[in-house]
Scaffold this active site. Sequence first.
Site, mmCIF file in Angstrom:
data_model
loop_
_atom_site.group_PDB
_atom_site.id
_atom_site.type_symbol
_atom_site.label_atom_id
_atom_site.label_comp_id
_atom_site.label_asym_id
_atom_site.label_seq_id
_atom_site.Cartn_x
_atom_site.Cartn_y
_atom_site.Cartn_z
ATOM 1 N N HIS A 227 6.246 20.747 -11.056
ATOM 2 C CA HIS A 227 7.036 19.780 -10.285
ATOM 3 C C HIS A 227 6.200 18.526 -10.032
ATOM 4 C CE1 HIS A 227 10.082 18.177 -7.786
ATOM 5 N NE2 HIS A 227 9.916 18.888 -6.685
ATOM 6 N N HIS A 268 12.922 17.842 -19.002
ATOM 7 C CA HIS A 268 13.461 17.926 -17.631
ATOM 8 C C HIS A 268 14.558 18.978 -17.604
ATOM 9 C CE1 HIS A 268 15.311 16.683 -13.824
ATOM 10 N NE2 HIS A 268 14.152 16.099 -13.575
ATOM 11 N N ASP A 323 6.971 11.541 -14.660
ATOM 12 C CA ASP A 323 5.551 11.828 -14.439
ATOM 13 C C ASP A 323 4.635 11.342 -15.543
ATOM 14 O OD1 ASP A 323 6.744 14.926 -13.126
ATOM 15 O OD2 ASP A 323 5.999 13.187 -11.986
#
Length: 389
Positions: A227, A268, A323
């Site tokens: 995460h 994702h 990210d």
Amino acid sequence: MSDIPTIEFTITNDNLDTGLRGYPVGTCETSYVDPQEGVSYVGYPIAELAFSPAEDIIHLLFNKSLPTDAERKGVADDIAERSEVSAEALEAIAAMPMSGHPMDLFCAAIQILGMTGKTDDYYEDALNLVARIPTALAVIFRQREGWGERIPSEPSRGYVNNFVHMLGMPGGDEAALTRLLSVYYNLHADHGGGNLSTFTGRAVASGLADMYRSMASGMNALAGPRHGMANQDAFKMVREVDTEDPEVAYQTLKQRLADGGLIFGFGHAVLRQEDPRAKVQLGVGEELCPDDHWFKAVKAVREGGIRALKENPKVSNPYPNVDLISGSLVNALGFTDPDYYTTLFGWSRISGIGAQIVDERTRARNGRGVAIYRPRYIPINQPQRSIDG
Ligand code: MLT
């Protein structure tokens, strides 16, 4: 409450132990993640909000509308009024063992702020936490990095610039840091109700735990490598690949996959196209650090990673998520230790999780709030037995 669309979802054995993927379990008024378009906050696509003042995002998430000029000033004034952190809390935060990981310090600081200042009103505590966490995080940075004494808050600077001011990064470019962290704040604030940190915060609050306990739980969920901590691991991966050549990046990442290694910052659970938050970050990088080696390197990893992942037909989303690029940007502006990157994510996500907990506790089910979470688990390997044989 707007009408909830009719939903039909059949749960079969194939859905068990899949991390609740795709299960409709609740409602969310702050944001929605479309698999193709990415996240929108209260209907506004994230790319349209990326360069707004952070105060606009806070108002949007908590009040479900973009602010007028007067309302924006009201947000800034309200944050200023709420932002004071008690001497007791400051001493306790500064006294934490700075050998700890920044995310552990961040989560503990949230609980310290709760122990020393909770009101037990979800809305009040959410906004107090939004207002006070920048001071706490700046203390952690300055204490752990030896940057010197605490720099007093000056809320009149605005939410993000005041955070940059309190950080007082030696050699930092205040204007560039404010520009970058303002976009960073907006991009990371919310991502639907089902991301693990938000789901965790909402779940813990469903037991009527207060905002600080619920938020600390959500931030501990964010600290997982799958995460929010993926941003530090993605940048560590970029440093391992260490090339500005997309072909070399492709070959390196292809070999990494062949060796059973992980590629961070791609794919994702919901998105099936490149994360619009990643696209915005690319543009910010071209603006703020176009010649930085690691920004050029992450662009090579982006191109090489997509190519390598596309070769596997089982990969449902070979594209970058939020990210992949963020670490290269904050690194270029002076945040050179990846261990801090998830605290910056948490600083922002506190607003989205806070707003969603307030909604679930005070608006859901016509204001009655959602019942305590209690999903059903199917027993296996438990034949009927008796201790009497
Ligand atoms: C997020 O922003 O929370 C991440 O993209 C993870 C998610 O949405 O599940």
